[in-house]
Scaffold this active site. Structure first.
Site, PDB file in Angstrom:
ATOM      1  CB  SER A 104      22.375  29.734 -38.844  1.00 30.46           C
ATOM      2  OG  SER A 104      22.423  30.288 -40.150  1.00 30.46           O
ATOM      3  CG  ASP A 122      18.645  37.469 -38.329  1.00 33.39           C
ATOM      4  OD1 ASP A 122      18.521  37.106 -39.512  1.00 33.39           O
ATOM      5  OD2 ASP A 122      19.204  36.765 -37.465  1.00 33.39           O
ATOM      6  CG  HIS A 128      19.094  33.497 -39.905  1.00 29.75           C
ATOM      7  ND1 HIS A 128      19.958  34.359 -39.244  1.00 29.75           N
ATOM      8  CD2 HIS A 128      19.835  32.428 -40.284  1.00 29.75           C
ATOM      9  CE1 HIS A 128      21.163  33.819 -39.227  1.00 29.75           C
ATOM     10  NE2 HIS A 128      21.114  32.651 -39.860  1.00 29.75           N
TER      11      HIS A 128
END
Length: 348
Positions: free
Chosen positions: A35, A323, A326
């Site tokens: 991610s 968040d 990240h």
């Protein structure tokens, strides 16, 4: 006449300050990982690990939620721009892009993936072996598009960015979601992962990759998600695992680079730099480093990061994290500038 001379001088200074973007022979940026670098491949995967909805992407050009786990661009997008390529790297599974777009950059990464195939299985995302399969398919498509010789030149002069490994520890081993914690000690699992990383590099080399940077792990124990479980303190066992992994990975990359003729393999060390940002955020212009911008900033990620949550901050540039896991676009830019100057510029 004076104005023209001044304009010419300004252009000359600009070229001297940023010669890489103008003169470098970097044909494309090709990305593998999780991610931290997934630019939207998980949109095409039946998984809950997604971010193709607001408020993700609210600061991306066009305010589009592309599937990046960020309010804007990722570090790899900034690398691409610094090489003089396009300002973002498209996801291979994004139907809005084709081989003409991918000829100058493409992302195969999948949020939630890891070096260990068992990690990708936790949330049914794209494992690394499948990412490499997509790369093989990409090479065939590129040869059909450009011709064999030009496609081979693109592949050999491209820069390959790999960012993966954190999920193997925090989503798999320490979380106990697979049996790995019963099969290996932390040290044994680290060696197992580094062996997988070595196999990946050898495989990519066999497929034509020559300029490869493998980004090390950051202080995973200091993610807001982990701090929130420990009265805002970092999980030092996670950080210790990240440091040990980085040390082993760095040694392996250096050794392998000597063994593979023509290979330029680099270890991109981000741990200390990012730890410094977290330890002294105001020095880098941040106000918040313990929590993310989205919602409470302590657990929100993916679907729990809701566009309807009024607690989400208005100015993400003041936060290190977007968040609970990240970084924000601004943090990604700062990290990208550091890693470009210390590692990725070596390929110019």
């Amino acid at each position: 006449m004076l104005a023209a001379e001044l304009l010419g001088l300004l252009l000359l200074v600009q070229m001297l300050l940023w010669p890489a973007a103008v003169r470098a022979r970097v044909t494309a940026l090709i990305v593998f990982g999780d991610s931290t670098v997934d630019t939207g491949n998980n949109n095409a995967v039946p998984t809950v690990v997604r971010s193709n909805f607001p408020p993700y992407g609210r600061d991306f050009p066009g305010r589009r939620a592309t599937g990046r786990f960020c309010n804007g661009r990722l570090a790899t997008d900034f690398y691409s721009e610094a090489y003089g390529l396009r300002p973002f790297v498209p996801a291979y599974l994004d139907p809005d892009y084709g081989i003409r777009d991918f000829a100058s950059g493409v992302c195969f990464a999948s949020a939630g993936s890891g070096l260990d195939v068992a990690t990708a299985g936790v949330f049914s995302v794209i494992p690394l072996w499948k990412q490499v399969d997509y790369f093989r398919e990409y090479k065939r498509r590129l040869a059909a598009h450009l011709g064999a010789a030009e496609a081979a030149a693109v592949v050999s002069d491209a820069v390959y960015a790999i960012s993966v490994g954190t999920n193997d520890f925090i989503e798999n081993y320490f979380a106990g979601t697979t049996r790995r914690f019963t099969q290996f000690s932390v040290g044994e699992y680290t060696d197992f992962l580094v062996g997988l990383a070595r196999s990946l590099l050898v495989e990519l080399y066999g497929l034509g990759a020559r300029k490869v940077a493998f980004t090390g792990l950051a202080a995973a124990g200091c993610l807001p998600l982990e701090r929130a479980r420990r009265m805002m303190l970092c999980a030092e066992e996670y950080n210790a695992a990240a440091r040990a992994f980085n040390a082993a990975l760095c040694g392996m990359v250096a050794e392998l680079s000597d063994d593979l003729p023509g290979a330029q393999l680099r270890f991109a060390d981000v741990y200390d730099f990012f730890a410094d940002i977290l330890g002294d955020p105001t020095r880098y212009g941040f106000v918040k480093a313990e929590v993310g911008c989205c919602g409470t900033g302590t657990y929100e990620m993916g679907y729990t990061c809701s566009a309807w949550d009024v607690r989400t901050c208005r100015d993400a540039s003041r936060y290190v994290f977007w968040d609970a896991v990240h970084p924000t676009e601004r943090a990604n830019r700062i990290i990208a500038e550091y890693l470009f100057n210390t590692t990725f510029a070596d390929f110019l």
